[in-house]
Motif scaffolding. Structure first.
Motif, PDB file in Angstrom:
ATOM      1  N   GLU A  70       0.822  -1.211   0.000  1.00 29.33           N
ATOM      2  CA  GLU A  70       0.000   0.000   0.000  1.00 29.33           C
ATOM      3  C   GLU A  70       0.859   1.265   0.000  1.00 29.33           C
ATOM      4  OE1 GLU A  70      -3.092   0.562  -0.317  1.00 29.33           O
ATOM      5  OE2 GLU A  70      -4.146  -1.306   0.086  1.00 29.33           O
ATOM      6  N   GLY A  74       0.800   3.804  -3.129  1.00 33.57           N
ATOM      7  CA  GLY A  74       0.130   5.078  -2.893  1.00 33.57           C
ATOM      8  C   GLY A  74       0.963   6.256  -3.365  1.00 33.57           C
ATOM      9  N   ASP A  78       0.121   8.995  -6.456  1.00 36.08           N
ATOM     10  CA  ASP A  78       0.158  10.454  -6.343  1.00 36.08           C
ATOM     11  C   ASP A  78       1.094  11.079  -7.369  1.00 36.08           C
ATOM     12  OD1 ASP A  78      -1.701  11.042  -4.356  1.00 36.08           O
ATOM     13  OD2 ASP A  78      -0.310  10.542  -2.750  1.00 36.08           O
ATOM     14  N   ARG A  82      -3.499   8.563 -10.466  1.00 33.05           N
ATOM     15  CA  ARG A  82      -4.402   7.621  -9.814  1.00 33.05           C
ATOM     16  C   ARG A  82      -4.955   6.628 -10.825  1.00 33.05           C
ATOM     17  NH1 ARG A  82      -5.790  12.156  -6.242  1.00 33.05           N
ATOM     18  NH2 ARG A  82      -3.927  12.256  -4.938  1.00 33.05           N
ATOM     19  N   SER A  85      -2.369   4.007 -11.732  1.00 38.03           N
ATOM     20  CA  SER A  85      -2.190   3.009 -10.679  1.00 38.03           C
ATOM     21  C   SER A  85      -3.301   1.966 -10.722  1.00 38.03           C
ATOM     22  CB  SER A  85      -2.181   3.709  -9.316  1.00 38.03           C
ATOM     23  OG  SER A  85      -1.980   2.774  -8.276  1.00 38.03           O
ATOM     24  N   GLY A 125      -7.353   2.683  -2.561  1.00 38.00           N
ATOM     25  CA  GLY A 125      -7.026   4.072  -2.288  1.00 38.00           C
ATOM     26  C   GLY A 125      -7.018   4.930  -3.529  1.00 38.00           C
ATOM     27  N   SER A 126      -6.537   4.365  -4.652  1.00 34.56           N
ATOM     28  CA  SER A 126      -6.468   5.142  -5.884  1.00 34.56           C
ATOM     29  C   SER A 126      -7.848   5.369  -6.484  1.00 34.56           C
ATOM     30  CB  SER A 126      -5.574   4.423  -6.910  1.00 34.56           C
ATOM     31  OG  SER A 126      -4.255   4.326  -6.442  1.00 34.56           O
ATOM     32  N   ALA A 352      -3.807   9.868  -2.307  1.00 29.72           N
ATOM     33  CA  ALA A 352      -3.639   8.429  -2.563  1.00 29.72           C
ATOM     34  C   ALA A 352      -2.625   7.814  -1.604  1.00 29.72           C
ATOM     35  CB  ALA A 352      -3.216   8.198  -4.014  1.00 29.72           C
ATOM     36  N   SER A 353      -1.535   8.547  -1.313  1.00 26.36           N
ATOM     37  CA  SER A 353      -0.515   8.035  -0.393  1.00 26.36           C
ATOM     38  C   SER A 353      -1.075   7.841   1.001  1.00 26.36           C
ATOM     39  CB  SER A 353       0.673   9.008  -0.342  1.00 26.36           C
ATOM     40  OG  SER A 353       1.266   9.151  -1.610  1.00 26.36           O
ATOM     41  N   SER A 356      -3.547   5.120   1.240  1.00 26.50           N
ATOM     42  CA  SER A 356      -2.851   3.839   1.189  1.00 26.50           C
ATOM     43  C   SER A 356      -2.289   3.464   2.557  1.00 26.50           C
ATOM     44  CB  SER A 356      -1.714   3.898   0.160  1.00 26.50           C
ATOM     45  OG  SER A 356      -2.225   3.934  -1.155  1.00 26.50           O
TER      46      SER A 356
END
Length: 435
Positions: A70, A74, A78, A82, A85, A125-126, A352-353, A356
């Motif tokens: 993750e 993530g 970023d 996104r 990913s 997350g993305s 996103a990070s 994650s």
């Protein structure tokens, strides 16, 4: 009158903007969750000659690898994008599914499950970060809970349908089941590439006013430290424990029902129905968020899970079925509401990070949950093991309830600040589209 007309026109423009964003996402949700092997993959692995312990190790490895991956995925989401990913993740998962039907060696499966875990991390997350930031661009974040609830509903209901179809397709061949799933993932990628624009963390669409001021603070780790209030950290842990209860509970209910005397056909129907319930209940998320709020709904969900696990421990198959179908959907409502809290609390530049990092905590706790519940069921029996595992949601409840309301208000303050910035963006977006 003119002001009223302009307000109605602005609201209509925002609704149109939201629909333009959500349509391809809804199609993507259906295709990405058309995984026909999901309800029968344990049978597939057993037919490959793998023992129950080997199957449990593969499943635990899947979640642990997903959790560890993750953090780097993530950051990639970023910096690279996104959408990129998500595409990488879904293609990787599709390739691993094809590999599983092509090979039978256990060591190969270990590698394939590691690859699948990385693919899951690329997507996790993305997808919600991309959806949220696109809504920010269009000035429609006020509808996020409602939109995400529909997004979740479509995905979960599709999973239920896919589970039912997977059992039928398996009668022809395992190849059809796995190739069909991989093909749907590829089609989901095509929809994203053709209909959804790319967004990178550098766009920082929800923090334009503070972009220059925070320019020197460019790392996701520093951003995480800035927002890591006690309330938010506690919510991350509690949410992780909720998922660490719900996910193993859904999977191991299959074994519990079987041990309590339910036939394979009844088990598949109950699990499929559970996915439908879990898919439809998130539609209530928007109303629950406005009327109850996450401060109350979180402990309610945890207590609901504890009750469901406790009732499963009675050893009565119809009580277990009733508890599963009635109570399994409530945590799904909470998951949508809590996801909205997380999205509002983190800045777009590192969204996103940071999401994650949150997903890493959840994945790690889910992996541990599988091992703990599996050990309890092996040592005490499936029914008693389920009832004993109710200690996990009760522990999460104890962590959450003592949190002062003033600490919870910190998250609300962050959300309100970002909502204020988003409303300014929203106004500009609506006016700009009138050109």
């Amino acid at each position: 009158m003119t002001g009223t007309t302009e307000a109605l026109g602005g609201s209509a423009a925002v609704d149109d903007a939201a629909r333009s964003v959500t349509r391809p996402f809804y199609v993507y949700a259906v295709l990405a969750n058309s995984l026909f092997q999901r309800g029968v993959f344990v049978l597939f692995l057993q037919q490959r000659g793998f023992s129950a312990g080997q199957v449990a190790l593969l499943q635990t490895l899947l979640y642990l690898v997903s959790g560890l991956a993750e953090l780097p995925t993530g950051v990639i989401a970023d910096r690279v994008g996104r959408r990129a990913s998500i595409v990488i993740g879904q293609v990787l998962i599709a390739g691993c599914l094809l590999g599983q039907v092509a090979f039978s060696n256990y060591w190969v499966f270990l590698v394939l499950f590691i690859g699948q875990g990385v693919g899951m991390a690329c997507v996790s997350g993305s997808d919600t970060a991309l959806l949220y930031d696109l809504l920010v661009r269009r000035g429609a974040t006020a509808s996020y809970v409602k939109i995400n609830s529909r997004f979740t509903m479509l995905g979960t209901v599709t999973s239920g349908v896919a589970i039912a179809l997977g059992g039928q397709l398996q009668q022809f061949s395992w190849g059809i089941v796995y190739v069909g799933s991989a093909s749907c993932l590829v089609l989901a990628v095509v929809v994203l590439m053709s209909r959804v624009p790319e967004i990178r963390g550098a766009d920082a669409v929800d923090e334009q006013d503070g972009a220059e001021k925070e320019h020197g603070d460019a790392t996701a780790w520093r951003a995480m430290l800035r927002i890591a209030t006690p309330a938010l950290v506690t919510l991350v842990v509690v949410s992780g424990l909720m998922h660490a209860t719900l996910t193993p509970y859904i999977i191991f209910t299959q074994k519990t029902l079987s041990d309590q005397g339910a036939g394979t056909a009844l088990v598949s129907v109950v699990i499929s129905a559970g996915f439908f319930v879990g898919g439809l209940t998130p539609l209530l998320s928007d109303r629950a968020d406005r009327r109850i709020g996450y401060r109350v709904i979180v402990p309610v969900s945890l207590l609901t899970l504890a009750v469901a696990l406790g009732l499963s421990g009675l050893g009565l198959v119809w009580v277990t079925i009733a508890a599963f179908l009635v109570l399994v959907g409530i945590p799904e409502i909470t998951a949508v509401i809590v996801d909205n809290v997380f999205n509002k609390a983190v800045p777009s530049r590192h969204r996103a990070s940071l999401l994650s990092v949150i997903a890493f905590v959840e994945s790690a706790l889910i992996g541990i949950g599988y091992l703990v519940l599996g050990a309890l069921m092996d040592g005490m029996g499936s029914s008693v093991g389920m009832a004993t595992y109710a200690a996990v949601p009760l522990l999460a409840c104890l962590l959450w309830l003592p949190l002062p309301a003033s600490d919870g208000a910190v998250i609300a303050t962050i959300s309100a600040k970002r909502d204020g910035n988003n409303r300014a963006t929203e106004k500009t977006s609506v006016i700009g589209r009138d050109d």
